[in-house]
Scaffold this active site. Structure first.
Site, short mmCIF file in Angstrom:
data_model
loop_
_atom_site.label_atom_id
_atom_site.label_comp_id
_atom_site.label_asym_id
_atom_site.label_seq_id
_atom_site.Cartn_x
_atom_site.Cartn_y
_atom_site.Cartn_z
CG ASN A 116 -18.68 10.55 28.69
OD1 ASN A 116 -17.76 11.30 28.39
ND2 ASN A 116 -19.95 10.85 28.46
NE ARG A 117 -10.90 7.48 30.94
CZ ARG A 117 -9.96 6.80 30.30
NH1 ARG A 117 -10.25 5.63 29.78
NH2 ARG A 117 -8.77 7.30 30.16
#
Ligand code: CTP
Length: 396
Positions: A209-210
């Site tokens: 994920n970011r």
């Protein structure tokens, strides 16, 4: 932490002396009063004028010179210091300090001070690894000196090895840690998680994920600077490791769960700033998946919910990254996960959330208090959260 503190920065005759200018600059910009003391050999590598210009203070080099401000400079500096830092410290100054020799301004100041002393050695690998130097460092360490480094890397000789001055961030991190020792989280054990977990698909791919890890790292540094004993459990990030923090590297949610369980066995607070994957591949392919088919279906199963499942009696702080109904959704999470505090942020706001250095959050507590903060740096947000943790810890 650094604002209005007096830091005596000792510089000795190593090529790394030029890096001391950067240290002095960072400390001065952070609001500290930096009193530079240089040995005579240090002045061959960098001039007192450079350091004096950076710090706007008179640089002291001569033991027998009276300055307009101080009558007996080494005594005055020794008493004024909140911390003494020698960076870089040569083998020679380390040996002198270990033997109690005080034949110049710097060694006199060190011998006369009651402030904590940080030593950042810098020399050739052979000099650093020489048992005489190592014995001297061990002796100083046993006497309460804090040794930072040395780091591994390219040395003045062009060789690669141990002996390099520690990274400047690490030296400044250690100064912050030492200055924060008696602050409001002194003696508290705080576990922080950071970064986005990575759930492997095959040997070369993962679901990620970011999350950049910036919020969690800022939490860990802020807690360290307020005197806490910090354990940081981190998924992979590109951030430098904070100094003075115990770090465990993990990749998956399952590994994070295990590390959190171990770390919280003796903790006062758990702060879950990590973005934990909610799903993981049901099985991990042993070999790299080849593109044989036009479509590929991955079967995913739930990961453990760390905050819900971790056992123990400590303050629990969660984060809620939301894109709609931020406060209402965060409140539900606080209830469901039995948290003491939840920090909600709207990830659709461009100044908040992933990757950026700022965050705009609302802190919601179990007793219903809702505090919406303005846009702040992640470090400022971390301190606001810790203010609330301090209040909660005081009530226990
Ligand atoms: N969290 C956790 N374990 C997980 C997922 C999340 O401990 N498997 C923690 C996060 O670190 C965070 C809090 O729970 O502190 C809320 O995370 P978030 O992703 O916002 O909530 P979820 O429970 O995953 O709910 P959803 O994704 O459905 O909004």
């Amino acid at each position: 932490m650094l604002a209005n503190k007096t830091i005596v920065l000792g510089i000795t005759g190593s090529l790394a002396a030029y890096k001391a200018a950067n240290i002095a600059s960072k400390l001065t910009q952070a609001g500290a009063r930096v009193e530079v003391v240089m040995t005579e050999s240090a002045t061959k590598f960098i001039t007192p004028l450079t350091l004096g210009s950076i710090t706007s203070r008179l640089v002291v080099t001569n033991l027998f010179e009276l300055t307009p401000e101080f009558n007996v400079p080494h005594i005055a500096l020794a008493e004024a210091a909140d911390v003494v830092v020698i960076a870089p410290a040569t083998a020679s100054v380390i040996a002198k300090l270990a033997a109690g020799i005080s034949d110049d301004m710097l060694t006199c100041t060190v011998l006369a001070t009651k402030a904590p002393i940080i030593i950042a050695p810098a020399m050739s690998a052979n000099m650093f690894q020489n048992p005489i130097t190592q014995d001297n460092l061990a002796k100083l360490n046993a006497r309460g000196f804090i040794i930072v480094g040395s780091a591994y890397g390219r040395l003045a000789s062009g060789k690669i090895g141990l002996g390099r001055l520690a990274e400047i961030e690490k030296i400044i991190g250690t100064i912050n840690q030492v200055l924060g020792r008696s602050s409001d989280l002194a003696g508290k054990r705080i576990v922080v998680t950071a970064g986005g977990t990575q759930e492997p698909i095959d040997p070369v791919r993962h679901i990620g994920n970011r999350s950049s890890g910036k919020m969690g790292y800022a939490m860990a540094e802020a807690a360290r600077d307020r005197g806490a004993e910090v354990k940081l459990i981190t998924a992979p990030t590109s951030l430098p490791e904070p100094a003075g923090v115990n770090i465990t590297h993990i990749e998956t949610a399952t590994q994070m769960k295990k590390a959190v369980a171990e770390a919280t066995a003796q903790a006062d607070t758990l702060i879950m700033a990590a973005a934990v994957a909610d799903y993981q591949p049901k099985s991990i392919a042993k070999a790299k998946i080849k593109k044989k088919t036009p479509t590929l279906t991955l079967e995913l199963v739930r990961t453990p919910d760390i905050l819900t499942e971790v056992k123990g009696d400590f303050i629990r702080v969660g984060f809620a990254a939301e894109s709609e109904d931020v406060v209402a959704n965060a409140r539900q999470k606080l209830e469901k996960k039995k948290l003491d505090l939840i920090v909600a942020n709207d990830i659709t706001d461009k100044d908040s959330g992933f990757g950026v250095d700022t965050n705009k959050v609302t802190i919601i507590s179990r007793d219903g208090k809702v505090e919406s903060l303005p846009l702040l740096t992640k470090r400022e947000v971390a301190d606001k959260i810790l203010d609330r943790v301090v209040e909660l810890l005081a009530k226990r």
